[in-house]
Scaffold this motif. Structure first.
Motif, PDB file in Angstrom:
ATOM      1  N   THR A  30       5.613   3.784  10.429  1.00 57.10           N
ATOM      2  CA  THR A  30       6.760   4.507  10.960  1.00 57.10           C
ATOM      3  C   THR A  30       7.296   3.754  12.173  1.00 57.10           C
ATOM      4  OG1 THR A  30       5.760   6.548  10.206  1.00 57.10           O
ATOM      5  CG2 THR A  30       7.331   6.747  11.968  1.00 57.10           C
TER       6      THR A  30
ATOM      7  N   GLY B 119      11.758  -2.167  -6.628  1.00 56.00           N
ATOM      8  CA  GLY B 119      12.249  -1.266  -7.673  1.00 56.00           C
ATOM      9  C   GLY B 119      12.873  -2.004  -8.841  1.00 56.00           C
TER      10      GLY B 119
ATOM     11  N   LYS C  67      15.524  -0.215  -3.741  1.00 55.90           N
ATOM     12  CA  LYS C  67      15.779   0.048  -5.159  1.00 55.90           C
ATOM     13  C   LYS C  67      17.209   0.542  -5.398  1.00 55.90           C
ATOM     14  CE  LYS C  67      13.932   2.758  -8.995  1.00 55.90           C
ATOM     15  NZ  LYS C  67      15.188   3.443  -9.332  1.00 55.90           N
TER      16      LYS C  67
ATOM     17  N   GLU D 252       4.977  12.530  10.123  1.00 58.17           N
ATOM     18  CA  GLU D 252       5.744  11.782  11.132  1.00 58.17           C
ATOM     19  C   GLU D 252       6.217  12.728  12.217  1.00 58.17           C
ATOM     20  OE1 GLU D 252       8.752   9.888   8.731  1.00 58.17           O
ATOM     21  OE2 GLU D 252       7.646   7.998   8.636  1.00 58.17           O
TER      22      GLU D 252
ATOM     23  N   PRO E  32       2.389   1.143  -8.995  1.00 53.16           N
ATOM     24  CA  PRO E  32       1.305   1.300  -8.016  1.00 53.16           C
ATOM     25  C   PRO E  32       0.059   1.843  -8.723  1.00 53.16           C
ATOM     26  CG  PRO E  32       3.324   2.369  -7.245  1.00 53.16           C
ATOM     27  CD  PRO E  32       3.546   1.997  -8.673  1.00 53.16           C
TER      28      PRO E  32
ATOM     29  N   VAL F  91       0.852  -1.184   0.000  1.00 58.03           N
ATOM     30  CA  VAL F  91       0.000   0.000   0.000  1.00 58.03           C
ATOM     31  C   VAL F  91       0.892   1.239   0.000  1.00 58.03           C
ATOM     32  CG1 VAL F  91      -1.799   1.245   1.246  1.00 58.03           C
ATOM     33  CG2 VAL F  91      -1.674  -1.258   1.407  1.00 58.03           C
ATOM     34  N   LEU F  92       0.679   2.126  -0.963  1.00 59.78           N
ATOM     35  CA  LEU F  92       1.464   3.360  -1.050  1.00 59.78           C
ATOM     36  C   LEU F  92       0.502   4.536  -1.107  1.00 59.78           C
ATOM     37  CD1 LEU F  92       3.949   1.786  -3.556  1.00 59.78           C
ATOM     38  CD2 LEU F  92       4.614   2.672  -1.297  1.00 59.78           C
TER      39      LEU F  92
HETATM   40  P1  C2E Z   1       9.056   2.598   0.061  1.00 65.73           P
HETATM   41  O1  C2E Z   1       8.307   1.944   1.151  1.00 65.73           O
HETATM   42  O2  C2E Z   1      10.485   2.227  -0.112  1.00 65.73           O
HETATM   43  O3  C2E Z   1       8.219   2.304  -1.253  1.00 65.73           O
HETATM   44  C1  C2E Z   1       8.775   2.026  -2.507  1.00 65.73           C
HETATM   45  C2  C2E Z   1       8.755   3.247  -3.412  1.00 65.73           C
HETATM   46  O4  C2E Z   1       9.338   2.897  -4.668  1.00 65.73           O
HETATM   47  C3  C2E Z   1       7.355   3.732  -3.737  1.00 65.73           C
HETATM   48  O5  C2E Z   1       7.426   5.150  -3.884  1.00 65.73           O
HETATM   49  C4  C2E Z   1       7.068   3.059  -5.080  1.00 65.73           C
HETATM   50  O6  C2E Z   1       6.079   3.731  -5.830  1.00 65.73           O
HETATM   51  C5  C2E Z   1       8.421   3.149  -5.722  1.00 65.73           C
HETATM   52  N1  C2E Z   1       8.676   2.116  -6.731  1.00 65.73           N
HETATM   53  C6  C2E Z   1       8.280   0.814  -6.737  1.00 65.73           C
HETATM   54  N2  C2E Z   1       8.762   0.159  -7.812  1.00 65.73           N
HETATM   55  C7  C2E Z   1       9.486   1.073  -8.515  1.00 65.73           C
HETATM   56  C8  C2E Z   1      10.254   1.009  -9.736  1.00 65.73           C
HETATM   57  O7  C2E Z   1      10.381  -0.031 -10.392  1.00 65.73           O
HETATM   58  N3  C2E Z   1      10.862   2.167 -10.147  1.00 65.73           N
HETATM   59  C9  C2E Z   1      10.754   3.336  -9.446  1.00 65.73           C
HETATM   60  N4  C2E Z   1      11.381   4.406  -9.917  1.00 65.73           N
HETATM   61  N5  C2E Z   1      10.063   3.418  -8.276  1.00 65.73           N
HETATM   62  C10 C2E Z   1       9.443   2.303  -7.836  1.00 65.73           C
HETATM   63  P2  C2E Z   1       6.292   6.109  -3.306  1.00 65.73           P
HETATM   64  O8  C2E Z   1       4.967   5.491  -3.571  1.00 65.73           O
HETATM   65  O9  C2E Z   1       6.556   7.475  -3.827  1.00 65.73           O
HETATM   66  O10 C2E Z   1       6.552   6.078  -1.751  1.00 65.73           O
HETATM   67  C11 C2E Z   1       7.695   6.667  -1.200  1.00 65.73           C
HETATM   68  C12 C2E Z   1       7.873   6.312   0.256  1.00 65.73           C
HETATM   69  O11 C2E Z   1       6.841   6.908   1.063  1.00 65.73           O
HETATM   70  C13 C2E Z   1       7.774   4.818   0.531  1.00 65.73           C
HETATM   71  O12 C2E Z   1       8.995   4.208   0.213  1.00 65.73           O
HETATM   72  C14 C2E Z   1       7.466   4.822   2.014  1.00 65.73           C
HETATM   73  O13 C2E Z   1       8.634   4.953   2.774  1.00 65.73           O
HETATM   74  C15 C2E Z   1       6.650   6.090   2.179  1.00 65.73           C
HETATM   75  N6  C2E Z   1       5.215   5.754   2.290  1.00 65.73           N
HETATM   76  C16 C2E Z   1       4.299   5.532   1.301  1.00 65.73           C
HETATM   77  N7  C2E Z   1       3.075   5.273   1.806  1.00 65.73           N
HETATM   78  C17 C2E Z   1       3.206   5.321   3.165  1.00 65.73           C
HETATM   79  C18 C2E Z   1       2.299   5.139   4.263  1.00 65.73           C
HETATM   80  O14 C2E Z   1       1.113   4.838   4.112  1.00 65.73           O
HETATM   81  N8  C2E Z   1       2.827   5.288   5.528  1.00 65.73           N
HETATM   82  C19 C2E Z   1       4.141   5.589   5.742  1.00 65.73           C
HETATM   83  N9  C2E Z   1       4.573   5.697   7.014  1.00 65.73           N
HETATM   84  N10 C2E Z   1       5.014   5.748   4.732  1.00 65.73           N
HETATM   85  C20 C2E Z   1       4.562   5.631   3.467  1.00 65.73           C
END
Ligand code: C2E
Ligand code: CA
Ligand code: CA
Ligand code: CA
Length: 278
Positions: free
Chosen positions: A118, A236, A202, A81, A262, A59-60
């Motif tokens: 978190t 990634g 990644k 956070e 996503p 979930v993102l």
């Molecule tokens: P994360 O947990 O390391 O999530 C992976 C990130 O890599 C996600 O970015 C995802 O969209 C992206 N990603 C996945 N596969 C690929 C790929 O093949 N290439 C590229 N370039 N990117 C890829 P996103 O969605 O922007 O999320 C960023 C960060 O925000 C996440 O890193 C996570 O740490 C945080 N996050 C997202 N949703 C939540 C949430 O509900 N709660 C909390 N506490 N943190 C969140």
């Protein structure tokens, strides 16, 4: 850190267009966004390349502004956070996910929905109780939910975290170490915590096929995980060469644009139906 936080807030404000509504603080905007249900979950498949099927999803969160623009979590999660709103945001998300997946989650399956939390939430008795109550009330088997906790931010109270993670784990929720290898805690965390999966960041997958020294770290993480009997998810993954490299090292749980990006619930739900029919 204060200077860093100031710049984070500033860039967050600029991106979200706060300059147009100077009377509101970002905190108030998040509160308002929660009220208006502007925070929406996107779902990214996690694939088992041996079967080609989805074993679960991550979930993102995204922030959908009234004009339709999607704000990336990196722009507001650190702020939430810092000011404590992450608690409300996570519980809101958890309830929403359960609503959306109610049917899938009570059906017989191992399909697992993985949520980011978190580190500080894993030191919080209230969050533990809320999670357990929600799953119990909604009759969702605990093994259908997992929490991903990043290694980038240290636990404040490791003993407390250990106790909560142990209770979550006893209840049946699995805990994955996110961004493995980038972090602060190193692998010392794992000796004391009931974590069953490493998610390789990644940053390391990107080094595959390059001369980057970090590619040695990737191999070390994989070796470590094998010795420790941990599952590994590569995150990634973007190219067939990366898939091949990971296969050679016996890694087959993968997530990345090579498989799927996503996507919002409706799109993901269709994807899921197709996947189950294969
Ligand atoms: P994360 O947990 O390391 O999530 C992976 C990130 O890599 C996600 O970015 C995802 O969209 C992206 N990603 C996945 N596969 C690929 C790929 O093949 N290439 C590229 N370039 N990117 C890829 P996103 O969605 O922007 O999320 C960023 C960060 O925000 C996440 O890193 C996570 O740490 C945080 N996050 C997202 N949703 C939540 C949430 O509900 N709660 C909390 N506490 N943190 C969140
Ligand atoms: Ca994650
Ligand atoms: Ca991750
Ligand atoms: Ca990551």
């Amino acid at each position: 850190t204060q200077l860093l936080l100031f710049f984070m807030l500033l860039s967050g404000c600029l991106l979200i267009g706060l300059y147009r509504t100077p009377e509101r603080t970002l905190k108030e905007m998040i509160t308002h966004g929660l009220l208006k249900k502007e925070f929406i979950p996107f779902y990214q498949p996690i694939i088992d390349t041996r079967s080609g099927k989805m074993t679960g999803c991550e979930v993102l969160i995204r922030w959908q502004r009234p004009d339709g623009e999607l704000i990336s979590p990196n722009q507001f999660i650190p702020i939430a956070e810092h000011n404590g709103q992450i608690k409300q945001l996570t519980v809101y998300l958890l309830e929403l996910i359960i609503d959306q997946f109610q049917d899938e989650l009570i059906a017989e399956s191992d399909f697992c929905v993985s949520m980011n939390v978190t580190p500080q939430q894993l030191e919080d008795d209230e969050f533990l109780a809320t999670t357990i109550n929600l799953l119990t009330q909604r009759k969702i088997p605990a093994h259908r939910l997992a929490f991903e906790v990043t290694e980038r931010i240290p636990f404040k109270n490791l003993a407390k975290a250990r106790s909560i993670i142990q209770q979550l784990s006893n209840f049946g929720i699995s805990i994955k170490l996110d961004d493995a290898g980038t972090g602060y805690g190193g692998f010392s965390y794992l000796q004391n915590l009931p974590i069953d999966t490493l998610k390789i960041d990644k940053m390391f997958i990107d080094t595959i096929g390059t001369n980057d020294l970090k590619s040695n770290i990737l191999d070390s993480i994989i070796l470590f995980a094998k010795h420790a009997g941990l599952k590994v998810i590569a995150e990634g993954v973007e190219t067939a060469d990366q898939v091949e490299y990971l296969h050679q090292r016996d890694i087959h749980l993968m997530q990345g644009f090579h498989f799927a990006k996503p996507m919002p619930f409706n799109e993901f739900h269709q994807y899921l139906q197709q996947d189950l029919r294969v």
